[in-house]
Design a protein around this motif. Structure first.
Motif, mmCIF file in Angstrom:
data_model
loop_
_atom_site.group_PDB
_atom_site.id
_atom_site.type_symbol
_atom_site.label_atom_id
_atom_site.label_comp_id
_atom_site.label_asym_id
_atom_site.label_seq_id
_atom_site.Cartn_x
_atom_site.Cartn_y
_atom_site.Cartn_z
ATOM 1 N N ALA A 14 -6.365 45.665 -1.980
ATOM 2 C CA ALA A 14 -7.322 46.764 -2.117
ATOM 3 C C ALA A 14 -8.562 46.511 -1.262
ATOM 4 C CB ALA A 14 -7.707 46.905 -3.586
ATOM 5 N N LEU A 15 -9.270 47.588 -0.945
ATOM 6 C CA LEU A 15 -10.522 47.466 -0.201
ATOM 7 C C LEU A 15 -11.451 48.616 -0.544
ATOM 8 C CD1 LEU A 15 -9.948 48.325 3.609
ATOM 9 C CD2 LEU A 15 -8.563 49.185 1.749
ATOM 10 N N THR A 16 -12.758 48.384 -0.351
ATOM 11 C CA THR A 16 -13.761 49.401 -0.642
ATOM 12 C C THR A 16 -15.023 49.082 0.141
ATOM 13 O OG1 THR A 16 -14.798 50.633 -2.458
ATOM 14 C CG2 THR A 16 -14.841 48.246 -2.625
ATOM 15 N N PHE A 17 -15.909 50.065 0.290
ATOM 16 C CA PHE A 17 -17.185 49.887 0.972
ATOM 17 C C PHE A 17 -18.327 49.961 -0.025
ATOM 18 C CE2 PHE A 17 -15.269 51.088 5.126
ATOM 19 C CZ PHE A 17 -15.889 50.137 5.935
ATOM 20 N N SER A 18 -19.420 49.289 0.309
ATOM 21 C CA SER A 18 -20.697 49.537 -0.347
ATOM 22 C C SER A 18 -21.423 50.616 0.452
ATOM 23 C CB SER A 18 -21.545 48.266 -0.377
ATOM 24 O OG SER A 18 -22.123 48.023 0.906
ATOM 25 N N PRO A 19 -22.443 51.276 -0.131
ATOM 26 C CA PRO A 19 -23.190 52.284 0.631
ATOM 27 C C PRO A 19 -23.840 51.725 1.892
ATOM 28 C CG PRO A 19 -23.644 52.498 -1.713
ATOM 29 C CD PRO A 19 -22.863 51.226 -1.543
ATOM 30 N N ALA A 20 -24.091 50.405 1.923
ATOM 31 C CA ALA A 20 -24.714 49.782 3.091
ATOM 32 C C ALA A 20 -23.711 49.418 4.173
ATOM 33 C CB ALA A 20 -25.476 48.531 2.657
ATOM 34 N N PRO A 84 -11.909 56.151 8.559
ATOM 35 C CA PRO A 84 -11.030 55.483 7.593
ATOM 36 C C PRO A 84 -10.722 54.047 8.027
ATOM 37 C CG PRO A 84 -10.160 57.631 8.238
ATOM 38 C CD PRO A 84 -11.245 57.292 9.206
ATOM 39 N N TYR A 85 -10.724 53.146 7.053
ATOM 40 C CA TYR A 85 -10.283 51.760 7.253
ATOM 41 C C TYR A 85 -9.037 51.558 6.411
ATOM 42 C CZ TYR A 85 -14.523 50.132 9.676
ATOM 43 O OH TYR A 85 -15.539 49.926 10.585
ATOM 44 N N LEU A 86 -8.017 50.940 6.988
ATOM 45 C CA LEU A 86 -6.755 50.719 6.278
ATOM 46 C C LEU A 86 -6.456 49.231 6.211
ATOM 47 C CD1 LEU A 86 -6.269 53.543 8.168
ATOM 48 C CD2 LEU A 86 -4.288 53.561 6.693
ATOM 49 N N TRP A 87 -6.034 48.797 5.034
ATOM 50 C CA TRP A 87 -5.661 47.403 4.762
ATOM 51 C C TRP A 87 -4.145 47.372 4.749
ATOM 52 C CZ3 TRP A 87 -6.800 42.796 5.391
ATOM 53 C CH2 TRP A 87 -7.008 41.789 4.451
ATOM 54 N N VAL A 88 -3.539 46.746 5.757
ATOM 55 C CA VAL A 88 -2.081 46.786 5.908
ATOM 56 C C VAL A 88 -1.513 45.371 5.851
ATOM 57 C CG1 VAL A 88 -2.217 48.884 7.285
ATOM 58 C CG2 VAL A 88 -2.099 46.682 8.450
ATOM 59 N N PRO A 98 -1.868 39.702 6.512
ATOM 60 C CA PRO A 98 -2.867 40.753 6.314
ATOM 61 C C PRO A 98 -3.475 41.241 7.626
ATOM 62 C CG PRO A 98 -3.859 38.619 5.895
ATOM 63 C CD PRO A 98 -2.403 38.360 6.200
ATOM 64 N N ALA A 99 -3.839 42.508 7.637
ATOM 65 C CA ALA A 99 -4.550 43.091 8.779
ATOM 66 C C ALA A 99 -5.354 44.288 8.290
ATOM 67 C CB ALA A 99 -3.577 43.525 9.878
ATOM 68 N N VAL A 100 -6.493 44.516 8.908
ATOM 69 C CA VAL A 100 -7.316 45.689 8.652
ATOM 70 C C VAL A 100 -7.522 46.413 9.978
ATOM 71 C CG1 VAL A 100 -9.610 46.515 7.975
ATOM 72 C CG2 VAL A 100 -8.504 44.722 6.649
ATOM 73 N N GLU A 108 -8.511 56.934 17.541
ATOM 74 C CA GLU A 108 -8.338 55.614 18.144
ATOM 75 C C GLU A 108 -8.236 54.555 17.054
ATOM 76 O OE1 GLU A 108 -10.699 52.439 21.050
ATOM 77 O OE2 GLU A 108 -11.636 54.352 20.491
ATOM 78 N N VAL A 109 -7.199 53.731 17.126
ATOM 79 C CA VAL A 109 -6.980 52.669 16.147
ATOM 80 C C VAL A 109 -7.541 51.367 16.693
ATOM 81 C CG1 VAL A 109 -5.260 51.342 14.869
ATOM 82 C CG2 VAL A 109 -4.928 53.797 15.225
ATOM 83 N N ARG A 110 -8.384 50.703 15.876
ATOM 84 C CA ARG A 110 -9.008 49.449 16.303
ATOM 85 C C ARG A 110 -8.771 48.382 15.238
ATOM 86 N NH1 ARG A 110 -13.230 53.319 17.345
ATOM 87 N NH2 ARG A 110 -14.100 52.766 15.303
ATOM 88 N N PRO A 111 -8.167 47.243 15.611
ATOM 89 C CA PRO A 111 -8.030 46.134 14.649
ATOM 90 C C PRO A 111 -9.401 45.588 14.264
ATOM 91 C CG PRO A 111 -6.520 45.863 16.506
ATOM 92 C CD PRO A 111 -7.467 46.970 16.876
ATOM 93 N N PHE A 112 -9.535 45.211 12.985
ATOM 94 C CA PHE A 112 -10.778 44.636 12.485
ATOM 95 C C PHE A 112 -10.631 43.122 12.441
ATOM 96 C CE2 PHE A 112 -13.579 43.219 9.034
ATOM 97 C CZ PHE A 112 -14.771 43.801 9.410
ATOM 98 N N ASP A 113 -11.669 42.406 12.870
ATOM 99 C CA ASP A 113 -11.614 40.951 12.979
ATOM 100 C C ASP A 113 -11.810 40.307 11.609
ATOM 101 O OD1 ASP A 113 -11.645 38.344 13.730
ATOM 102 O OD2 ASP A 113 -13.545 38.430 14.827
#
Length: 395
Positions: A14-20, A84-88, A98-100, A108-113
């Motif tokens: 699972a994943l989520t954001f804070s308002p910041a 959108p951010y996806l946790w795959v 794991p990958a985000v 455009e799809v960009r991998p997250f480090d």
């Protein structure tokens, strides 16, 4: 508290954001929650709807893998950029790496480090032992074959250490299981991480099963103010809807949620809070049935179910005249299956949708109202020449 230099994610969840703009990701294998700083970016000039077909192929290309190797485990929307951010998970033999990825509003799809140094991690306590697995239900049903149930039972219990994440009022709320016999657990972790956390065991009355349950965790959750009280709204597997005052979620406590309804057999996977006109609602997607829209007004006035007011002594499966039960809203028109959903704007949801006619996996925006559906995918009377739309006549 550990730093990211000491450990990196080992599983996708699972994943989520804070308002910041802090991205929190759950790692069940490690039993940890990671907090990544992201570029706050800029709010787009307009939040225009989008439709990105074959998004799994685009993600696979960005990661250098095949689309068939992907498992979609989570999705959340950046609070500023609205991307959108996806946790795959990426299948690699018997492992799931794991990958985000993030998806721009242009597709455009960009991998997250995930090895970023701008991150911290909170290690959960009392996570299930690595060797502990589920029990097999082979022989309970004539299909599928017993070997499928046996394979399911070999799933590590630790895979459900973190089932859902939500950031609320300065804390990360973690729904999942623990290593205790009373395993359904709701954890609260203050952010920034200090090493402190509270753990509450959660018990619910499952109306369809006719029993109190202490093991299966919350599958999807949101927060709302009900009668002036900060309240957690939770959906469980097959599929009670439960409310719990946040003030009761204290460290070491055992709380009993108020079961206000039962949506029927299924597997809730996303719960999205939104506003439709002057009414607050929940949009709940489910792995094995269509989405449900639940007005908060019904939840506020619900009495709650107990063994004493259960409507029947017998089984309550989907075909029971008593199901669904309580103020669980209405199932709404939806074409395909929404695997994950979140709120994109005041007008649109964003959905990761699998379509039945093509099998395509699409990342798209869908209307909050009147219908969260692709009307180009179905044929009705108004599509035929010479028929005037009733909506046009009303206007």
């Amino acid at each position: 508290m550990n730093t990211i230099d000491q450990v990196t994610p080992r599983s996708a969840g699972a994943l989520t954001f804070s308002p910041a703009g802090i991205l929190f990701v759950g790692d069940s294998k490690l039993g940890a929650v990671f907090a990544f700083e992201t570029d706050r970016g800029q709010a787009p000039a307009s939040l225009d709807p989008f439709l990105f077909e074959s998004i799994d192929e685009k993600i696979a290309a960005a990661l250098g893998v095949t689309a068939k190797s992907l498992v979609m485990n989570g999705m959340t929307v950046h609070p500023v950029t609205r991307e959108p951010y996806l946790w795959v998970g990426v299948r690699n033999g018997d492992r799931l790496e794991p990958a985000v990825v993030s998806v721009s509003l242009a597709g455009e799809v960009r991998p997250f480090d995930l090895s970023s140094s701008n991150a911290t991690v909170h290690q959960l306590s009392d996570v299930p032992d690595e060797g502990k697995t589920f029990k097999s239900r082979a022989g309970t049903f004539p299909m599928p074959p017993a070997s499928y149930f046996d394979e399911k039972a070999r799933t590590p219990l630790r895979s459900m250490t973190i089932v859902d994440l939500k950031f609320h009022a300065g804390e990360v709320f973690v729904a999942g299981v623990s290593n205790q016999e009373f395993s359904s657990m709701l954890r609260r972790i203050p952010y920034p991480f200090t090493g402190d956390a509270s753990e509450t065991q959660v018990e619910i009355y499952h109306l369809a099963h006719g029993m109190y349950e202490t093991r299966a965790p919350i599958r999807a959750m949101q927060f709302a103010t009900l009668d002036g009280e900060d309240t957690l709204i939770a959906a469980y597997a097959c599929s009670p809807l439960v409310t719990i005052p946040v003030a009761e979620l204290k460290h070491g406590a055992t709380v009993r949620g108020k079961t206000i309804g039962d949506m029927g057999n299924g597997q809730p996977i996303s719960m999205v809070a939104y506003r439709d006109g002057d009414e607050d609602k929940l949009f709940i997607t489910n792995l094995s049935r269509g989405p449900v829209v639940v007005p908060l007004s019904g939840i506020r006035t619900a009495e709650g179910f107990t063994p004493e007011n259960r409507p029947t002594q017998g089984p309550m499966l989907d075909q029971s005249p008593f199901m669904p039960a309580g103020p669980v809203g209405k199932q709404v028109l939806f074409v395909g299956s929404s695997l994950r959903a979140d709120l994109f704007s005041d007008r649109f949801f964003v959905s990761l949708t699998r379509y039945p006619d093509t099998g395509d996996l699409t990342l798209e925006t869908l209307m909050v109202a009147p219908l969260p559906a692709r009307l180009d995918k179905i044929w009705v009377e108004m599509d035929f020449p010479g028929v005037e739309s009733p909506h046009k006549r009303a206007a």
